[in-house]
Design an enzyme around this catalytic site. Sequence first.
Site, PDB file in Angstrom:
ATOM      1  N   HIS A 127      34.309  16.292  55.207  1.00  0.00           N
ATOM      2  CA  HIS A 127      34.748  15.823  56.772  1.00  0.00           C
ATOM      3  C   HIS A 127      35.581  17.113  56.753  1.00  0.00           C
ATOM      4  CE1 HIS A 127      39.054  14.648  56.087  1.00  0.00           C
ATOM      5  NE2 HIS A 127      37.905  14.113  54.906  1.00  0.00           N
ATOM      6  N   HIS A 136      28.633  31.318  49.126  1.00  0.00           N
ATOM      7  CA  HIS A 136      27.789  30.919  48.288  1.00  0.00           C
ATOM      8  C   HIS A 136      28.036  29.500  47.756  1.00  0.00           C
ATOM      9  CE1 HIS A 136      24.192  30.977  45.516  1.00  0.00           C
ATOM     10  NE2 HIS A 136      24.277  29.993  45.723  1.00  0.00           N
TER      11      HIS A 136
END
Length: 205
Positions: A127, A136
């Site tokens: 979250h 990446h």
Amino acid sequence: MAPRRKVFLYGASGHAKVILDILHANGIAVKALIDDNPQLSGLAGIEVLHSAAGLSPIIISIGNNRIRKLIAERLDCEFVRAIHPSANVSGSAKIGTRTVVMAGTTINADAHIGRHCIINTNASIDHECVIDDFVHISPNVALCGNVHLGEGTHIGVGASVIPGIKIGKWCTIGAGATVLNDIPDGSTAVGIPAKIVRINSKIQQ
């Protein structure tokens, strides 16, 4: 992304093969691939072209963050994103156009992911994480809640980041590392706990 549109991939290597699978799972065909290597003529039975002029929309299928940014900045086209149908993405998460989300990933509530990112296989983003452009995140990475990753950072396979950590721009976090403290721009950090082994001072300027 409409199934009948002609989609192109820029980059004809192993990373492109994974994105081809994602698009196939979504019922989307790739018209052709594009690559700067003139010796490449095809990949996975798909033609490889050597110019992107006039082609659109495009997904950049290159894993290297710096090269992906250079190509994105020079192309004048529409970009689109690709999300594998097995990815578990919260309805409150925001994923930028041009980003690729691979199979088995979890992206939880109020996470914000930028453009031209790669969220690789089985990565977990909890979250309120904020992931800037051209990041990446490698396979099996675990980002706990409220982690912030700066532009161009690469998190190595299997690394873990505890809640509330900020990792700067263009950092490299080694495979299997556990990040317990903030990491400044341009740093390479490895180990358990992760320790900085190198800093690129040019990036910090």
